[in-house]
Structures are given as C-alpha cells and as structure tokens.
Design an enzyme around this catalytic site. Structure first.
Site, mmCIF file in Angstrom:
data_model
loop_
_atom_site.group_PDB
_atom_site.id
_atom_site.type_symbol
_atom_site.label_atom_id
_atom_site.label_comp_id
_atom_site.label_asym_id
_atom_site.label_seq_id
_atom_site.Cartn_x
_atom_site.Cartn_y
_atom_site.Cartn_z
ATOM 1 N NE ARG A 71 41.221 27.203 44.136
ATOM 2 C CZ ARG A 71 40.377 27.004 43.143
ATOM 3 N NH1 ARG A 71 40.073 25.775 42.753
ATOM 4 N NH2 ARG A 71 39.807 28.011 42.537
ATOM 5 C CE1 TYR A 199 48.283 30.086 44.464
ATOM 6 C CE2 TYR A 199 46.694 28.297 44.586
ATOM 7 C CZ TYR A 199 46.974 29.646 44.514
ATOM 8 O OH TYR A 199 45.947 30.554 44.501
ATOM 9 C CE LYS A 208 38.721 29.002 48.783
ATOM 10 N NZ LYS A 208 39.280 29.770 47.740
ATOM 11 C CG HIS A 228 34.290 30.197 47.373
ATOM 12 N ND1 HIS A 228 34.551 30.100 46.018
ATOM 13 C CD2 HIS A 228 35.354 30.834 47.903
ATOM 14 C CE1 HIS A 228 35.721 30.655 45.755
ATOM 15 N NE2 HIS A 228 36.222 31.117 46.877
ATOM 16 C CB SER A 250 38.502 31.321 42.287
ATOM 17 O OG SER A 250 38.198 30.279 43.172
ATOM 18 C CB CYS A 252 34.285 36.175 40.349
ATOM 19 S SG CYS A 252 34.718 35.118 38.956
ATOM 20 C CG ASP A 279 38.141 32.732 49.847
ATOM 21 O OD1 ASP A 279 37.782 33.095 48.704
ATOM 22 O OD2 ASP A 279 38.678 31.631 50.062
ATOM 23 N NE ARG A 378 45.004 33.861 44.637
ATOM 24 C CZ ARG A 378 43.682 33.927 44.714
ATOM 25 N NH1 ARG A 378 43.093 34.397 45.786
ATOM 26 N NH2 ARG A 378 42.924 33.536 43.707
HETATM 27 P P1 GTP Z 1 39.502 34.515 45.242
HETATM 28 O O1 GTP Z 1 40.456 34.996 46.274
HETATM 29 O O2 GTP Z 1 40.179 33.767 44.141
HETATM 30 O O3 GTP Z 1 38.386 33.713 45.815
HETATM 31 O O4 GTP Z 1 38.929 35.812 44.472
HETATM 32 P P2 GTP Z 1 37.849 36.933 44.850
HETATM 33 O O5 GTP Z 1 36.491 36.438 44.546
HETATM 34 O O6 GTP Z 1 38.099 37.450 46.213
HETATM 35 O O7 GTP Z 1 38.171 38.068 43.763
HETATM 36 P P3 GTP Z 1 38.841 39.517 43.933
HETATM 37 O O8 GTP Z 1 37.999 40.448 44.742
HETATM 38 O O9 GTP Z 1 40.240 39.339 44.342
HETATM 39 O O10 GTP Z 1 38.791 40.032 42.428
HETATM 40 C C1 GTP Z 1 39.383 39.331 41.375
HETATM 41 C C2 GTP Z 1 39.538 40.182 40.154
HETATM 42 O O11 GTP Z 1 38.282 40.739 39.767
HETATM 43 C C3 GTP Z 1 40.482 41.369 40.375
HETATM 44 O O12 GTP Z 1 41.318 41.504 39.244
HETATM 45 C C4 GTP Z 1 39.560 42.541 40.501
HETATM 46 O O13 GTP Z 1 40.176 43.717 40.066
HETATM 47 C C5 GTP Z 1 38.358 42.150 39.643
HETATM 48 N N1 GTP Z 1 37.106 42.757 40.150
HETATM 49 C C6 GTP Z 1 36.637 42.699 41.421
HETATM 50 N N2 GTP Z 1 35.483 43.403 41.556
HETATM 51 C C7 GTP Z 1 35.209 43.895 40.328
HETATM 52 C C8 GTP Z 1 34.135 44.700 39.809
HETATM 53 O O14 GTP Z 1 33.201 45.111 40.506
HETATM 54 N N3 GTP Z 1 34.191 44.989 38.474
HETATM 55 C C9 GTP Z 1 35.212 44.562 37.673
HETATM 56 N N4 GTP Z 1 35.171 44.898 36.387
HETATM 57 N N5 GTP Z 1 36.236 43.811 38.133
HETATM 58 C C10 GTP Z 1 36.241 43.482 39.432
HETATM 59 C C1 SPV Z 2 40.342 30.731 45.293
HETATM 60 O O1 SPV Z 2 40.924 30.225 44.323
HETATM 61 O O2 SPV Z 2 39.101 30.771 45.395
HETATM 62 C C2 SPV Z 2 41.140 31.347 46.363
HETATM 63 C C3 SPV Z 2 42.576 31.153 46.358
HETATM 64 O O3 SPV Z 2 40.579 31.951 47.260
HETATM 65 S S1 SPV Z 2 43.000 29.558 46.893
HETATM 66 O O4 SPV Z 2 43.221 29.622 48.333
HETATM 67 O O5 SPV Z 2 44.212 29.212 46.198
HETATM 68 O O6 SPV Z 2 41.947 28.622 46.619
HETATM 69 MN MN MN Z 3 38.361 31.938 46.983
#
Ligand code: GTP
Ligand code: SPV
Ligand code: MN
Length: 612
Positions: A71, A199, A208, A228, A250, A252, A279, A378
């Site tokens: 983004r 993207y 979003k 979110h 994002s 996290c 999400d 992704r």
């Molecule tokens: P968006 O799709 O961008 O909104 O991301 P999200 O909030 O769904 O994050 P996602 O669950 O994909 O995790 C993102 C990164 O954080 C990955 O590399 C995971 O491996 C890492 N991660 C997720 N949960 C944990 C956790 O409990 N501990 C640690 N250390 N890393 C984590």
């Molecule tokens: C984020 O960035 O929080 C995502 C991926 O979930 S995107 O759809 O690109 O915003």
């Molecule tokens: Mn997201």
C-alpha cells in the site's frame, strides 16, 4: 452485454468507459466458466503462472512490478469537500481536484484493453449487513482476486435491483507509474478511484478502500463501526462459544490469531478456535444490547513469509487450492511456491519474486535484498478452504463479541496483556496504540508510529471524530465487550521475542475470556488490569527464549511488568500526539483517561490516589 437494468450502474459503467476508452467491456457474472476462461487468458499473457496442478490445484503465481509491492499511504487520499472532515491524519485533496487529476491520468488508458465490470458484495448477498460495490478494472488479476476476496457476480446485480445504490470503484492500471499512483476516496459520493497500481490493498477496492475507509465514514453516519479486526470464536470444553474481535496493525498477527491452533493440552481438554474473519469486521449494536460482528470478506489476502505448518497450519492449508500467490518465489523443481519461513531447508532451484534465479547460498535472513519472496508477498485464498472456518462465516447471522483486543508490535513498554477499566478507558487504549511499521506499506520498516485502533491508514474521516464515535458507540451498547491490549512482540536486549506467540497466544486468550466471565482476578496497575502471573497457564510450554533458557514464571513476570517511568514517558509522548494533530476533536473522555494515566505514573511520593 450489460447484466443489469439498474440505471445508476449503467451510467457508472458508461462514464468509466467514456473516460478510459476500452476496446471491450466484459461483465463479470461470477460463473465458473467465465472465471476459468479469464485464468487461461492470464496464463497465456504471462500475467499468471500456473502452478503444479497435482500439488496446488487451481493455484497461480503473479508478480507485480518492483515499484508496486505494498500500500502507498502517502498517495492515498480522503477527498471530502472540507479538509477538516478528512482530518489531520489523512492525506486530503479537494474532490474536484482529485477527479480532475485522476481523469487526466486515466483518460484513454484502457485503449487496446478490456474493461471488466465486477459487481461484488461485502457481506453475504441479501444479508442485512451486506453492502454492494461495482469495480471496473482493466486487470484480470484484480477480477480473479476480487472473485476470491468478495462475493462476485449476477446475484449482486439482482440484489441491487433496478435502482439500488452501490459504491463506485474505478481501477485503471495505466502504466503502473509510481509517480502517478493515486488511491482516492470520495466518501461524500460513495466513490473510489485507483490509478497506476496493481497491488492488492491499492486495487482490490472492496477491501481497505470500501470495507474500511468508505465504510468507516458510513458507520459514523449510520451508527456502526468498520474496523481493521479479525473475528474468532472460542469453543470451551463444555461446548460454550464466545467470540472475540482483535485489531492489530498490518502484518502484526491478525491472520495468525484468527486461525490459532491451541496447545495440545488445551485441545485435549476440548478447546477449539474457529475463524470468522482475519482482517475486517463490521460491528453493530444488537437489540440485546451487545455488539455483533460480521466479516464482510470472502477470502484471505494474507502475508506469506513466516507462514508454515507450525506457525499457521490453517492458513497454509487454506492456500492449497484455488489460491493466487503474489510476489512469492517459484520453486522450479516442482512448480510450487516458496517463501522465507515456509521450510527450514532452502529450495535449490527458485525464481525470486522479481523473476530472477535465486541463489540460496547468498541468502542472509537479515538482508531483505537476498530474500526469494518479497517480505509483503501474499496469498489470496478462499475462506472456504480454511480448515477452522466458522459455521458463522457465510451465514446471515453476525456473532456477539465478548472481548475486543487491541495490539501492536512493541519491543518494549507494553506488557503481554492488560485490560481496560471500562469502555472509555478501552477507547483510550485503542487511541493510544503505537506499533512498529511493517512491509505491508511502502516506506521504512520497524519505525514506531501511532496507529490508533490499527486504523491510521484506514479511517475515512477525522481521527478525532472517529474516537468520539467510539465513545458514543459505548453509550449505545448496554452490554459492551471488555477491552484488552496485547503485545506478542516484546524483545530482549538481543532482539529475541520474549513470548512464544502463535498457538501459545491461546494462554492469553483464556485469561481474557475468564476476565469477561469474572472468573479470574487481576492486579490493578497504572495502565489497567494486568494478570497475576500465576493465572496465565504456562504449563507444557516448551519455548527457549534464548539458547538454553526455557520460558518460566520469571520470564512471564518480565513481560507483565508495568514500568511506570516508561509509561510516564509514553503518556507524555501521547499527549504530544493528541495536541499536535487531533487536539480539538479529542473527546473529553480520552483527555480524562490520559490525565489518569499521567497521575498513576507519577513517582511514588507524588502519586495522587488513582482514579478509577
Ligand atoms: P495484514 O494482512 O497485513 O493485515 O496482517 P496480519 O495482521 O493478518 O498479520 P499476520 O497474521 O499475517 O502476521 C504477520 C507477521 O507477524 C508474520 O510474519 C507472522 O509470522 C508474525 N506473527 C504473527 N503472530 C505472531 C506472534 O504471535 N508472535 C510473533 N513473534 N510473530 C507473529
Ligand atoms: C494490510 O496491509 O493491512 C493488509 C493487506 O491486510 S492490504 O490489503 O494490502 O491492505
Ligand atoms: Mn490488514
């Protein structure tokens, strides 16, 4: 041929075509035949690479341009008539100027191309929560991704009927020029324009752009919340179910928490987690005075790196069929995909995300430029693939939320978990969130920044009004969820994570849900209620926080500490943030919580009695 008689839809499609001048217009009816044909066309043109049909049936790889991998927050605008309505946190442009600028860029840009008309629904078509959109685009990749992420096709046009309203979305890929890339939102017109990107977050306009930025604006006017947030369900050993919504910025941990597999001894007792969404959550007050949530999406646009059988088995399983991978590496030995963290062994023969042969010998995980997959690569996977998808996903019903969890990536200061004293204090905690930036947005990674409610990049109006809306919502919810904050990302002096995370986050969830039931005590601290270390189950936890040192009660206590000195600084910094930007529109309730925090953190001899 047009698939509708809805004049507003026809007008929008005609105006878009007049502007962009496509050779052809194709209406997406949602049929399997049509989607199959588009996939074949995309494979032929090289836009998609077909993966191993035996190992990854109906799966494809797509590579974006190198300048178009995340983004772009500084090119994302909220275009309200009055600048102050967009507020100080958003980039703003006057609607007339934004329309003119984008029209200029998009004019004639679909010459020689096809314009696809995608009727889509956020939410189950026909449900009282559903909202509809029409996205026109010149990208097959967008059509195919929208077809996974939303409910697409003729049923949506039928639901719109002769004069139903919808969100207009115009996406023109143009020549993917980063200098002319704009993601424009017109909340007053229910319209979105996106140019010069391909993207996900910039072009899958239902996600979003609509389900958060436009929807948050609608939610403020109509009395609901677009957030979110993931939504998960917990089944207890006695069969009872409770639902939780959690907002993390994002990359996290939302997808991971949403699909968590509890540790073995929890599973043996009968605990189970199910995923409603990973999400986005739309939340409304129910007649029973509780807060009810739906996931408006139909798939997962998840972060690939770090996803593996152990960290997120359910996400990985979700990608085994009907999935589009973006910017991951291609394993040419068997035409499957690979990314950092998928396996310990590095594949011998890979094409990296830029399309070049990858040299595993040069791989250094600290140097992103040596990675095979882009850090923000992704997968777009159908939610229906997820082994732990909730039966409430795709149903007409929402789920009642017992707890709201906020959380960010904080190397220090923020304890593993704490609970707000009440709704308004919870809103304060959400408003005070900071998190280290990630690869999900263009720009530096690892920089601590304010990200209130994980909505900094996604609130379609003034952030102060958004806080006030949260406070007002609290007044309407007779039986509100309890609010918590978590931090899975505390690190020690060597940069190691101090909490095992992932499946073991179940241990924290259990405490949270016990607090909702009032069956566990807590320590009242300067920032809210913190667990007594003994109350978090750390049995059967086989985690080395660093070489040779196992996680124990002492390790837990270290990440539950509330360091008043650090929090005094945090409060001071937050006051600067409030004053510096949002000032006049911060609701009194939040100023009061800030005062309380400041008082609570004063050195011992000066402490006034903490107000509760
Ligand atoms: P968006 O799709 O961008 O909104 O991301 P999200 O909030 O769904 O994050 P996602 O669950 O994909 O995790 C993102 C990164 O954080 C990955 O590399 C995971 O491996 C890492 N991660 C997720 N949960 C944990 C956790 O409990 N501990 C640690 N250390 N890393 C984590
Ligand atoms: C984020 O960035 O929080 C995502 C991926 O979930 S995107 O759809 O690109 O915003
Ligand atoms: Mn997201």
């Amino acid at each position: 041929m047009a698939l509708t008689k809805n004049k507003k839809v026809l007008d929008f499609v005609n105006e878009s075509a007049e502007l962009t001048q496509p050779d052809k217009i194709v209406w997406i009816d949602g049929s399997e035949t049509q989607i199959k044909k588009l996939k074949e066309e995309a494979v032929k043109s090289g836009e998609l690479i077909k993966l191993n049909e035996d190992l990854l049936p109906d799966c494809y790889l797509h590579r974006t341009k190198v300048n178009d991998v995340a983004r772009v927050e500084d090119r994302t605008f909220i275009c309200t008539t009055k600048k102050e309505d967009a507020g100080p946190i958003n980039y703003w442009m006057a609607p007339s100027q934004a329309y003119e600028l984008c029209s200029e860029i998009a004019r004639g840009s679909m010459k020689g191309r096809t314009m696809y008309v995608i009727p889509y629904s956020m939410g189950v078509v026909g449900s009282e929560f559903a909202k509809y959109g029409i996205e026109v685009t010149d990208s097959i990749y967008v059509v195919l991704n929208m077809n996974i992420m939303t409910r697409v096709g003729k049923t949506v046009l039928d639901a719109l009927g002769k004069d139903g309203d919808f969100i207009k979305g115009l996406h023109a890929k143009c020549d993917v020029n980063a200098e002319k890339r704009y993601i424009m939102h017109f909340p007053e017109d229910n319209a979105i324009i996106s140019v010069n990107s391909a993207y996900g977050g910039n072009v899958l306009l239902g996600k979003k752009c609509f389900a958060l930025r436009i929807a948050s604006y609608l939610g403020r006017n109509e009395g609901w919340l677009a957030e979110h947030m993931l939504i998960l369900g917990v089944t207890f050993p006695d069969g009872e179910k409770k639902y939780v919504a959690a907002a993390f910025p994002s990359a996290c941990g939302k997808t991971n928490l949403a699909m968590l597999i509890p540790p073995k001894h929890y599973r043996e007792k009968g605990y189970k987690i199910e995923t409603v969404g990973d999400d986005i959550a739309w939340l409304r007050v129910g007649e029973d005075g509780r807060l009810w949530a739906v996931n408006p999406e139909n798939g997962f646009f998840g972060v690939a790196p770090g996803t593996n059988e152990h960290s997120n088995y359910n996400a990985l399983q979700s990608t085994k069929k009907g999935t589009i991978f973006t910017n991951v590496a291609l394993n040419t030995d068997d035409m499957t995909v690979w990314w950092e963290g998928l396996s310990k062994e590095l594949p011998e023969h890979c094409i990296d995300w830029t399309g070049k042969p990858w040299n595993p010998a040069k791989f250094d995980k600290k140097d992103k430029s040596t990675c095979a997959a882009h850090p923000n690569s992704r997968f777009t996977a159908p939610a229906a693939n997820c082994p732990c998808i909730s039966e409430k996903f795709g149903s007409l019903e929402a789920v009642p939320i017992s707890a709201i969890i906020f959380g960010g990536r904080r190397a220090s200061t923020t304890p593993l978990v704490y609970q707000a004293r009440d709704w308004n204090h919870g809103v304060f905690i959400g408003s005070a969130m900071s998190s280290e930036t990630t690869a999900a947005a263009a720009g530096a990674v690892g920089v601590l920044r304010h990200d209130p409610m994980a909505m900094k990049p996604f609130t379609g109006y003034h952030m102060g009004d958004y806080f006030a809306h949260w406070v007002n919502m609290g007044k309407k919810i007779a039986n509100p969820p309890k609010i918590f904050n978590v931090n899975w990302f505390r690190t020690d002096k060597d940069g190691n994570f101090m909490w095992p995370g992932f499946g073991d986050n179940m241990r924290v969830l259990e405490w949270i849900l016990k607090r909702c039931d009032g069956t566990v005590d807590a320590e009242e601290t300067a920032i809210g209620y913190v667990p007594k270390a003994e109350d978090i189950d750390i049995s059967e936890l086989d985690y080395e926080i660093c070489k040779g040192k196992k996680f124990d009660l002492k390790s837990l206590k270290e990440i539950l500490v509330v360091d008043k000195e650090k929090w005094a600084k945090e409060a001071e910094e937050l006051e600067g943030y409030y004053n510096g930007t949002i000032k006049d529109r911060i609701p009194d309730e939040l100023w009061q919580s800030l005062e309380t925090l400041k008082n609570n953190c004063k050195p011992a001899e000066k402490t006034e009695k903490a107000s509760k």
